[in-house]
Scaffold this motif. Structure first.
Motif, short mmCIF file in Angstrom:
data_model
loop_
_atom_site.label_atom_id
_atom_site.label_comp_id
_atom_site.label_asym_id
_atom_site.label_seq_id
_atom_site.Cartn_x
_atom_site.Cartn_y
_atom_site.Cartn_z
N ASP A 65 -13.89 -10.28 5.07
CA ASP A 65 -14.06 -8.82 5.14
C ASP A 65 -13.97 -8.03 6.59
OD1 ASP A 65 -14.32 -6.02 5.01
OD2 ASP A 65 -15.77 -6.33 3.13
N ALA A 66 -13.11 -7.58 7.05
CA ALA A 66 -12.83 -7.36 8.48
C ALA A 66 -13.62 -6.09 8.63
CB ALA A 66 -11.31 -6.66 8.71
N ILE A 67 -13.97 -5.08 7.60
CA ILE A 67 -14.77 -4.05 8.01
C ILE A 67 -16.17 -4.41 8.06
CG2 ILE A 67 -15.95 -1.90 7.01
CD1 ILE A 67 -12.98 -1.26 5.91
N THR A 68 -16.61 -5.33 7.34
CA THR A 68 -18.06 -6.11 7.33
C THR A 68 -18.32 -6.47 8.79
OG1 THR A 68 -18.18 -6.37 5.10
CG2 THR A 68 -19.82 -7.76 6.47
N ALA A 69 -17.28 -7.35 9.26
CA ALA A 69 -17.34 -8.00 10.58
C ALA A 69 -17.45 -6.60 11.60
CB ALA A 69 -16.04 -8.74 10.69
N PHE A 125 -8.01 -5.89 7.90
CA PHE A 125 -7.54 -5.34 9.29
C PHE A 125 -8.56 -4.25 9.70
CE2 PHE A 125 -4.94 -3.38 12.71
CZ PHE A 125 -4.66 -4.62 13.48
N VAL A 126 -9.12 -4.34 11.00
CA VAL A 126 -9.53 -3.20 11.68
C VAL A 126 -9.16 -2.99 13.07
CG1 VAL A 126 -11.76 -2.46 12.53
CG2 VAL A 126 -11.68 -3.61 10.32
N ARG A 127 -8.95 -1.82 13.82
CA ARG A 127 -8.60 -1.65 14.77
C ARG A 127 -9.78 -0.85 15.56
NH1 ARG A 127 -3.87 0.07 14.42
NH2 ARG A 127 -2.69 -1.92 14.89
N ILE A 128 -10.47 -1.36 16.74
CA ILE A 128 -11.36 -0.83 17.34
C ILE A 128 -11.14 -0.32 18.78
CG2 ILE A 128 -13.68 -1.07 18.27
CD1 ILE A 128 -14.12 -3.21 16.12
N LYS A 129 -11.08 0.88 19.23
CA LYS A 129 -10.98 1.31 20.45
C LYS A 129 -12.12 1.85 21.11
CE LYS A 129 -6.03 2.62 19.73
NZ LYS A 129 -5.04 3.84 20.17
#
Length: 404
Positions: A207-211, A262-266
């Motif tokens: 889980d990308a959101i949990t990560a 998928f998660v994109r963080i800025k």
């Protein structure tokens, strides 16, 4: 004429009227209003006898305003630096952000704190000295730059064009404190790639959101390696400002029973003089490696946001015993009767300022000290009138000290 008599010569109504008029220019970055305010300041400088010009740069017709009060020779030169572009108006204002309203306590308006009060203060300091017939040995240079909110492109262009002085004062809002160090700024992007499953088989997913939820507090708590001192380490900071998570790189949101893959963080980071963006990113990479170990199967990617070769804001530092620091400290003491707070003062030490360009690329010694700050970047932005007037007085005394 002694210094107290000089300080008493400030034309308070004219000083407030100038600042009010500056606020009335809608000087957003890369707009005609920004250019018009720079031209307006060039005209004001010519009116008081400075050798002033608008200095073009780039291919988009942008200009800075630069004025020089020439000394008689043999003295040190002092450059004042401030930007004329402003943040956008937000919701929640109860006064007209473009009126330049003045009441018994404050002057209001978008950009009045960041940083038209500082801009006006050094103009009024020079005007008061000229009107009093003061002659200096060293030159005083006034700069009104555009594009500071785009990484300082205006000041950077003046440095490329060869503008230099022995010392500088950058007038960003510090609530009249003497800031002798601030962090460099950089932007980053992190991508997390997991492995989706239907919620019925969630245990098999990555889980990308949990990560991301695990990662973000760790990023926000980071300090970078290689700090020269605890004071340098104290101005390290990371902040995640944008998070998008869903299915695939297209971030599909319509299939909520699926585990997000998928998660994109800025975000943005701050590091001190002596540290580097490369080192900060390496520290962040180690944090991502640890995340991958905690979430087997997760893939991570870290990128520095492209800024076309110009750092968002380089770091800045000056020694506490520098002549410019002593001059501003002594002026503050004379005006306010108390020791000036000095050092990497928070929260200003986390800002980016054009002092970074003047120090890093221009090789100049300087200080950051300006009016405003506590009502900065908020609805009904305003500056305390006593702070604005005291800043004029402090700049006057610093000019006399440095330029002779």
């Amino acid at each position: 004429m002694d210094r107290n008599e000089l300080l008493a010569r400030i034309d308070v109504p004219a000083a407030l009227a100038l600042l009010s008029r500056m606020v009335q220019h809608k000087s957003y970055s890369k707009t005609d209003g920004e250019k018009q305010l720079a031209s307006f300041m060039a005209e004001r400088m010519r009116e008081i006898g400075l050798d002033a010009e608008v200095a073009p740069f780039g291919s988009e017709g942008r200009v800075n305003a630069v004025g020089r009060w020439k000394g008689t020779g043999g003295g040190k030169s002092l450059l004042f630096n401030g930007h004329v572009d402003t943040n956008p108006v937000t919701e929640g204002w109860t006064v007209d952000p473009w009126e330049g309203k003045v009441d018994d306590a404050f002057i209001y308006g978008i950009g009045v704190s960041n940083m038209k009060a500082g801009d006006a203060a050094y103009f009024c300091a020079v005007k008061t000295l000229i009107d009093a017939g003061v002659k200096l040995r060293g030159d005083v240079i006034l700069t009104y730059v555009v594009g500071e909110l785009q990484g300082g492109v205006g000041t950077y262009s003046l440095i490329e064009q060869g503008l230099r002085a022995d010392y500088f004062i950058n007038s960003e809002p510090t609530d009249l404190k003497a800031m002798t160090m601030h962090a460099a700024a950089f932007m980053f992007i992190i991508e997390l790639v997991g492995n989706t499953r239907h919620l019925s088989k969630r245990e098999e997913a990555v889980d990308a959101i949990t990560a991301a939820c695990d990662l973000i507090p760790r990023l926000n708590a980071m300090r970078f390696s290689g700090a020269r001192s605890p004071a340098h380490e104290a101005i390290n900071r990371v902040h995640v400002g944008v998070v998008h998570g869903a299915l695939g790189r297209e971030l599909h949101e319509w299939r909520t029973p699926q585990v997000a893959d998928f998660v994109r963080i800025k975000g943005s980071g701050r590091y001190a003089p002596g540290q580097t963006e490369q080192g900060a990113l390496a520290d962040m990479r180690r944090e991502l490696d640890a995340l991958e170990a905690r979430f087997p199967g997760l893939e991570t990617k870290l990128m520095s946001e492209d800024r076309a070769g110009v750092p968002t804001m380089p770091p800045f530092e000056v020694a506490l015993d520098s002549p410019i620091v002593r001059a501003v400290n002594e002026a503050y003491l004379a005006v306010r009767g108390a020791a000036q707070p000095t050092g990497p003062v928070a929260p200003s030490c986390f800002y980016g300022t054009d002092a970074g360009h003047l120090y890093t690329f221009g090789g100049m010694e300087g200080i950051v000290c300006g009016p405003g700050g506590r009502y900065n970047t908020m609805p009904d932005e305003r500056v305390d009138i006593p702070d604005y007037l005291d800043m004029i007085r402090i700049y006057m005394l610093a000019i006399l000290d440095i330029c002779g």
